[in-house]
Scaffold this active site. Structure first.
Site, PDB file in Angstrom:
ATOM      1  N   PHE A 162      34.017  40.959  33.572  1.00  0.00           N
ATOM      2  CA  PHE A 162      34.001  39.820  34.391  1.00  0.00           C
ATOM      3  C   PHE A 162      32.816  38.786  33.798  1.00  0.00           C
ATOM      4  O   PHE A 162      32.082  37.980  34.224  1.00  0.00           O
ATOM      5  CB  PHE A 162      33.295  40.149  35.803  1.00  0.00           C
ATOM      6  CG  PHE A 162      34.488  40.221  36.576  1.00  0.00           C
ATOM      7  CD1 PHE A 162      35.407  41.267  36.637  1.00  0.00           C
ATOM      8  CD2 PHE A 162      34.910  39.240  37.496  1.00  0.00           C
ATOM      9  CE1 PHE A 162      36.375  41.612  37.463  1.00  0.00           C
ATOM     10  CE2 PHE A 162      35.778  39.445  38.594  1.00  0.00           C
ATOM     11  CZ  PHE A 162      36.752  40.727  38.262  1.00  0.00           C
ATOM     12  N   CYS A 189      40.879  35.751  46.928  1.00  0.00           N
ATOM     13  CA  CYS A 189      39.957  36.373  47.450  1.00  0.00           C
ATOM     14  C   CYS A 189      38.787  35.703  47.142  1.00  0.00           C
ATOM     15  O   CYS A 189      37.846  35.071  47.963  1.00  0.00           O
ATOM     16  CB  CYS A 189      40.068  37.842  46.803  1.00  0.00           C
ATOM     17  SG  CYS A 189      40.987  38.954  47.931  1.00  0.00           S
ATOM     18  N   LYS A 200      60.548  40.091  56.718  1.00  0.00           N
ATOM     19  CA  LYS A 200      59.829  41.056  55.768  1.00  0.00           C
ATOM     20  C   LYS A 200      59.817  42.558  56.157  1.00  0.00           C
ATOM     21  O   LYS A 200      60.182  43.206  55.121  1.00  0.00           O
ATOM     22  CB  LYS A 200      58.329  40.718  56.097  1.00  0.00           C
ATOM     23  CG  LYS A 200      57.490  41.448  54.960  1.00  0.00           C
ATOM     24  CD  LYS A 200      56.158  41.370  55.171  1.00  0.00           C
ATOM     25  CE  LYS A 200      55.144  40.455  54.592  1.00  0.00           C
ATOM     26  NZ  LYS A 200      53.857  40.113  54.846  1.00  0.00           N
ATOM     27  N   LYS A 218      46.449  34.484  37.783  1.00  0.00           N
ATOM     28  CA  LYS A 218      45.748  35.599  36.861  1.00  0.00           C
ATOM     29  C   LYS A 218      47.058  36.115  36.448  1.00  0.00           C
ATOM     30  O   LYS A 218      48.382  36.109  36.977  1.00  0.00           O
ATOM     31  CB  LYS A 218      44.623  36.316  37.221  1.00  0.00           C
ATOM     32  CG  LYS A 218      45.245  37.323  38.413  1.00  0.00           C
ATOM     33  CD  LYS A 218      44.194  38.287  38.683  1.00  0.00           C
ATOM     34  CE  LYS A 218      44.866  39.433  39.452  1.00  0.00           C
ATOM     35  NZ  LYS A 218      43.960  40.487  39.539  1.00  0.00           N
ATOM     36  N   ALA A 270      34.839  33.758  29.976  1.00  0.00           N
ATOM     37  CA  ALA A 270      34.815  32.304  30.480  1.00  0.00           C
ATOM     38  C   ALA A 270      36.461  31.841  30.262  1.00  0.00           C
ATOM     39  O   ALA A 270      37.217  32.352  29.708  1.00  0.00           O
ATOM     40  CB  ALA A 270      34.098  31.660  29.176  1.00  0.00           C
ATOM     41  N   LEU A 300      40.810  46.020  46.111  1.00  0.00           N
ATOM     42  CA  LEU A 300      42.096  45.844  45.442  1.00  0.00           C
ATOM     43  C   LEU A 300      42.116  44.678  44.678  1.00  0.00           C
ATOM     44  O   LEU A 300      42.177  43.680  45.190  1.00  0.00           O
ATOM     45  CB  LEU A 300      43.141  46.134  46.223  1.00  0.00           C
ATOM     46  CG  LEU A 300      43.108  47.388  47.161  1.00  0.00           C
ATOM     47  CD1 LEU A 300      44.409  47.505  48.385  1.00  0.00           C
ATOM     48  CD2 LEU A 300      43.164  48.704  46.469  1.00  0.00           C
ATOM     49  N   ASN A 329      32.179  40.768  46.032  1.00  0.00           N
ATOM     50  CA  ASN A 329      33.146  39.487  45.512  1.00  0.00           C
ATOM     51  C   ASN A 329      32.109  38.401  45.025  1.00  0.00           C
ATOM     52  O   ASN A 329      32.403  37.865  44.137  1.00  0.00           O
ATOM     53  CB  ASN A 329      33.750  39.318  46.686  1.00  0.00           C
ATOM     54  CG  ASN A 329      35.297  40.002  46.736  1.00  0.00           C
ATOM     55  OD1 ASN A 329      35.559  40.978  45.816  1.00  0.00           O
ATOM     56  ND2 ASN A 329      36.445  39.710  47.532  1.00  0.00           N
TER      57      ASN A 329
HETATM   58  C1  UDX Z   1      39.512  40.402  43.585  1.00  0.00           C
HETATM   59  C2  UDX Z   1      38.409  41.318  43.480  1.00  0.00           C
HETATM   60  O1  UDX Z   1      38.246  41.803  42.147  1.00  0.00           O
HETATM   61  C3  UDX Z   1      38.795  42.661  44.188  1.00  0.00           C
HETATM   62  O2  UDX Z   1      37.816  43.757  44.103  1.00  0.00           O
HETATM   63  C4  UDX Z   1      39.157  41.986  45.731  1.00  0.00           C
HETATM   64  O3  UDX Z   1      39.465  43.052  46.547  1.00  0.00           O
HETATM   65  C5  UDX Z   1      40.124  41.057  45.891  1.00  0.00           C
HETATM   66  O4  UDX Z   1      39.591  40.052  44.834  1.00  0.00           O
HETATM   67  P1  UDX Z   1      41.793  39.398  42.698  1.00  0.00           P
HETATM   68  O5  UDX Z   1      41.552  38.233  43.086  1.00  0.00           O
HETATM   69  O6  UDX Z   1      43.023  40.259  42.594  1.00  0.00           O
HETATM   70  O7  UDX Z   1      40.623  40.728  43.028  1.00  0.00           O
HETATM   71  O8  UDX Z   1      41.612  39.255  41.094  1.00  0.00           O
HETATM   72  P2  UDX Z   1      40.482  39.616  39.807  1.00  0.00           P
HETATM   73  O9  UDX Z   1      41.196  40.272  38.980  1.00  0.00           O
HETATM   74  O10 UDX Z   1      39.005  40.217  40.363  1.00  0.00           O
HETATM   75  O11 UDX Z   1      40.147  38.191  39.259  1.00  0.00           O
HETATM   76  C6  UDX Z   1      39.792  37.104  40.134  1.00  0.00           C
HETATM   77  C7  UDX Z   1      39.658  35.777  39.399  1.00  0.00           C
HETATM   78  O12 UDX Z   1      38.438  35.982  38.380  1.00  0.00           O
HETATM   79  C8  UDX Z   1      40.898  35.452  38.488  1.00  0.00           C
HETATM   80  O13 UDX Z   1      41.331  33.993  38.791  1.00  0.00           O
HETATM   81  C9  UDX Z   1      40.607  35.759  37.283  1.00  0.00           C
HETATM   82  O14 UDX Z   1      41.118  34.721  36.303  1.00  0.00           O
HETATM   83  C10 UDX Z   1      38.946  35.119  37.259  1.00  0.00           C
HETATM   84  N1  UDX Z   1      38.059  36.060  36.302  1.00  0.00           N
HETATM   85  C11 UDX Z   1      38.142  37.369  36.299  1.00  0.00           C
HETATM   86  C12 UDX Z   1      37.629  35.038  35.244  1.00  0.00           C
HETATM   87  O15 UDX Z   1      37.924  33.947  35.428  1.00  0.00           O
HETATM   88  N2  UDX Z   1      36.980  35.643  34.304  1.00  0.00           N
HETATM   89  C13 UDX Z   1      36.641  37.085  34.436  1.00  0.00           C
HETATM   90  O16 UDX Z   1      35.818  37.555  33.377  1.00  0.00           O
HETATM   91  C14 UDX Z   1      37.310  37.995  35.253  1.00  0.00           C
END
Ligand code: UDX
Length: 429
Positions: free
Chosen positions: A249, A260, A35, A320, A252, A153, A208
């Site tokens: 958030f 995370c 890396k 995602k 559905a 993040l 979270n």
């Molecule tokens: C998340 C947190 O947002 C971030 O602050 C933390 O530091 C790390 O975890 P991340 O895992 O990158 O970030 O993705 P995020 O965009 O938050 O989405 C998380 C999951 O939730 C995804 O699988 C997404 O598809 C799902 N999601 C999100 C939903 O199903 N519905 C929503 O309305 C929002």
């Protein structure tokens, strides 16, 4: 300021690069030689919009470097960020062995005052263990402070999230360390919350878990919508206008994935358990999240009746959009369940196919959505990449064996799809 980053994964690399962008001298460290070699050649090992460009610029301007030598990096730095992984153990608890190892190495070589920052997501009270470890191995008997500075993040927008945060949390007990951290983040002009280390650690898990709760809540509402003929999109919109609830958030879908939410929620349940509290609410949140994928597979089964030898097109594999990350992606459980019933999977994802190939075997990986749709008995949408929102639907219909779309992310309107001649099934509508 002079900064060392212990652990150059998603969090470490973004944190280090962005701190260099703010004008600091940063050295990013990792034990993975390959890396570091890649990074030294200007190759970025992860897909993260904007990161490539920032790494190149800051490297060229001499503010950012990469090494496997943590000891040397520690000696040259004022602040050391611990950004190593805290992966889940079999029982769901976070494995803190990398955090301990980093703390020990830092302690052994530090020869003047250092601030050691917990950036990795850790259980509340870990700061005490880190401080004790450093004290025990503090060979040169120098002063130090431990700070908790959790990251928020999101993958796919991590650079932007770092440079435009909603808040910065600094958990520390010493004025000196607090002032150094404030100075470091001054250019970001975000609200800074200063608190004690334990509260800062807890803010991360609580945030979270609360976001995961919002997602499971709206997915539960989606299931009630399906049973009654209500539309979850409208219900979420109506709820979201209330400022106390907010619109974010409440999408559905297939539930939360990624590295995370699932692991942090599980770890938080274990943390609570150890502290003598049964976190029933969070257990239900996790259960709903698991169920959501099972219900989706049932929907596919109900529509196709027999899955054996059926060809199923899958659009989207990453957990995602805008990431190549497959960790805890709903696509894994869903494709495994379909394959178990004998379905043949032809899949396409704009970025995640290389990573998917290591996890999902027996899948035909396609060059685009149209190749995936060719001859399929159903088209299933698992990730809401923008390019799937702009498909040539007439072409898709002509390629499918059966005009059936099952959309796990609600990217199309049911009325339009009906007009286009599809049988269209989505979530909560
Ligand atoms: C998340 C947190 O947002 C971030 O602050 C933390 O530091 C790390 O975890 P991340 O895992 O990158 O970030 O993705 P995020 O965009 O938050 O989405 C998380 C999951 O939730 C995804 O699988 C997404 O598809 C799902 N999601 C999100 C939903 O199903 N519905 C929503 O309305 C929002």
């Amino acid at each position: 300021m002079k900064i060392a980053i212990a652990g150059s994964g998603y969090v470490g690399l973004v944190t280090g690069t962005c701190l260099a962008e703010l004008g600091n001298d940063v050295v990013c460290v990792d034990i993975d030689k390959e890396k570091i070699n890649k990074l030294n050649k200007g190759q970025v090992p992860i897909y993260e919009p904007g990161l490539d460009e920032l790494i190149k610029r800051n490297k060229k301007e001499g503010r950012l470097s990469f090494t496997t030598d943590l000891k040397d990096a520690v000696k040259k730095s004022d602040i050391i960020f611990i950004c190593v992984g805290t992966p889940p153990k079999d029982n769901g608890e976070a494995d803190l062995s990398h955090v301990e190892a980093a703390a020990r190495t830092i302690a052994e070589v530090m020869d003047k005052y250092k601030v050691i920052v917990e950036k990795s997501t850790v259980p509340v009270q870990t700061g005490e263990d880190v401080a004790r470890t450093i004290k025990n191995y503090n060979k040169h008997n120098v002063k130090f402070d431990v700070v908790s500075n959790p990251e928020f993040l999101r993958e796919g927008s991590a650079v932007n999230d770092f440079l435009n945060p909603d808040r910065i949390v600094i958990g520390a007990d010493s004025e000196k360390a607090i002032n150094m951290m404030k100075e470091l983040y001054k250019p970001l002009k975000a609200p800074i919350l200063v608190t004690n280390i334990k509260s800062a650690e807890l803010i991360k898990h609580a945030s979270n878990s609360f976001l995961a709760t919002k997602i499971s809540f709206i997915n539960a509402i989606a299931n009630i919508c399906e049973k009654t003929g209500a539309d979850v999109e409208k219900v979420a919109e109506g709820m979201g206008y209330d400022k106390r609830i907010g619109k974010a958030f409440l999408n559905a879908g297939l539930g939360y994935g990624g590295f995370c939410f699932p692991k942090d929620a599980e770890a938080f349940i274990r943390i609570a358990e150890k502290l003598g509290y049964d976190f029933k609410l969070l257990k239900a949140v996790q259960e709903i999240n698991k169920e959501q994928k099972e219900l989706f597979v049932k929907k596919i089964e109900k529509s196709l009746w027999i899955l054996k030898k059926k060809r199923i097109a899958i659009l989207g594999l990453s957990f995602k959009p805008n990431t190549d990350d497959m960790r805890f992606a709903p696509s894994i459980d869903i494709i495994n369940a379909l394959q178990k019933e004998g379905a043949n999977i032809q899949a396409y994802d704009p970025e995640a196919m290389e990573n998917a190939k290591k996890i999902l075997k027996g899948v035909t990986y396609c060059k685009d959505a149209y190749e995936a749709a060719k001859g399929a008995d159903a088209l299933i949408i698992l990730t809401e990449w923008n390019e799937f929102k702009e498909l040539d639907l007439k072409k898709i219909k002509s390629l499918l064996n059966n005009p059936l779309i099952i959309d796990g992310r609600n990217i199309y309107g049911p009325a339009i799809m009906k007009k286009e001649g599809f049988k269209y099934i989505s979530i909560g509508r």
